[in-house]
Design an enzyme around this catalytic site. Structure first.
Site, PDB file in Angstrom:
ATOM      1  N   ASP A  63       7.313  -3.001 -10.816  1.00  0.00           N
ATOM      2  CA  ASP A  63       6.995  -1.833 -10.380  1.00  0.00           C
ATOM      3  C   ASP A  63       5.701  -1.737  -9.552  1.00  0.00           C
ATOM      4  O   ASP A  63       4.740  -1.994 -10.056  1.00  0.00           O
ATOM      5  CB  ASP A  63       7.089  -0.643 -11.438  1.00  0.00           C
ATOM      6  N   SER A  87       9.859   9.035 -12.202  1.00  0.00           N
ATOM      7  CA  SER A  87       8.753   8.922 -11.613  1.00  0.00           C
ATOM      8  C   SER A  87       7.871  10.208 -11.836  1.00  0.00           C
ATOM      9  O   SER A  87       7.310  10.465 -12.901  1.00  0.00           O
ATOM     10  CB  SER A  87       9.135   8.742 -10.260  1.00  0.00           C
ATOM     11  N   HIS A 143      10.338   0.099  -8.461  1.00  0.00           N
ATOM     12  CA  HIS A 143      10.216   1.583  -9.035  1.00  0.00           C
ATOM     13  C   HIS A 143      11.492   2.039  -8.997  1.00  0.00           C
ATOM     14  O   HIS A 143      11.572   3.333  -9.937  1.00  0.00           O
ATOM     15  CB  HIS A 143       9.100   2.318  -8.107  1.00  0.00           C
TER      16      HIS A 143
END
Ligand code: MLT
Length: 207
Positions: free
Chosen positions: A159, A109, A190
Site C-alpha cells: 500500500d 480507506s 491500497h
C-alpha cells in the site's frame, strides 16, 4: 431500499436485511465514493444483513470524504473530531428510525479512518469494525474503552498510502484499549483484493 436525508443531514441508503441474526453493517466509502459504492460488497460479505450507508459530507474538489485533510495522510484533526461526532449522532438517529442494534462498521480507506476515529471517540456507536486500509486517525489519540470490541484490520503490504508501520501502530493502539483485534497484512496495494473479501466474509460470520 430507502434513500433519504436523515435529520442529521447525511444522504444515505438503508437496505433492510432479511436475517435478524446478522448485525447491521455501517458502510463507509473511500475518498471520491458515495453511499452506493459499498452496497454490493455489503450484500456479498454479509448476506441478509441490513445495510446503512451514508455519504461523507466533506467535498475535496468533487470527491466526497468523511472529514477534511491537509495533505494525503495528514488530517485536519479538529474537523475529524467534529465529523466523527456528527456521524455518531447520525448512527443514533438511524438506529431509532430503522429499529437497528448497534452496527458493525465496514470502512474502506477514508471510511476506515473515520471508523477508527468512531471507535476512539464514540465507541458505543459501533458493535465492532472492519477497517480496510486504515491508518491511525490521531497524532495524539484519545483513550477509549474498547473492551472486547471485535476489530478486523486488513492492510496491504504494497500500500503506497498506508505504510506497514502505521497499520501496526493502529492495531497496537486499538488492542491496548481492549479491542479484540485481528490484523492481517495481505500481498495487496491500497485497493481491495479477493483475499480481503474472503477474510471479511469469514470474520463477519463470526462476530
Ligand atoms: C484519508 O485521507 O483518509 C487517507 O489518506 C485515505 C484516503 O482517503 O486516500
Amino acid at each position: 431500499m430507502t434513500e433519504t436525508k436523515a435529520d442529521t443531514g447525511f444522504i444515505h441508503v438503508f437496505e433492510s436485511g432479511g436475517d435478524p441474526a446478522r448485525k447491521p453493517l455501517l458502510l463507509l466509502h473511500g475518498t471520491g465514493g458515495d453511499e452506493r459504492d459499498l452496497l454490493a460488497l455489503g450484500r456479498s460479505v454479509a448476506p441478509g444483513a441490513s445495510l446503512l450507508s451514508p455519504r461523507g459530507k466533506v467535498l475535496e474538489g468533487a470527491a466526497p470524504r468523511f472529514f477534511r485533510r491537509l495533505a494525503e495522510g495528514v488530517f485536519d484533526e479538529a474537523d475529524l473530531r467534529r465529523r466523527t461526532h456528527e456521524l455518531a449522532d447520525f448512527i443514533v438517529d438511524a438506529r431509532s428510525r430503522y429499529g437497528l442494534p448497534a452496527p458493525i462498521a465496514v470502512g474502506f480507506s477514508n471510511g476506515a479512518n473515520v471508523a477508527a476515529s468512531l471507535l476512539l471517540l464514540r465507541p458505543e456507536a459501533l458493535a465492532g469494525a472492519a477497517l480496510l486500509r486504515a491508518m491511525p486517525p490521531f497524532r495524539d489519540p484519545p483513550s477509549a474503552d474498547l473492551s472486547g470490541k471485535p476489530v478486523l484490520l486488513l492492510s496491504g503490504l504494497l500500500d503506497p498510502i498506508v505504510p506497514a508501520a502505521d497499520s501496526e501502530r493502529l492495531a497496537a493502539l486499538l488492542a491496548s484499549e481492549g479491542a479484540a483485534v485481528e490484523h492481517r497484512s495481505l500481498p495487496a496495494g491500497h485497493g481491495l483484493s479477493q483475499a480481503d473479501l474472503s477474510l471479511l466474509t469469514g470474520w463477519l460470520s463470526r462476530v
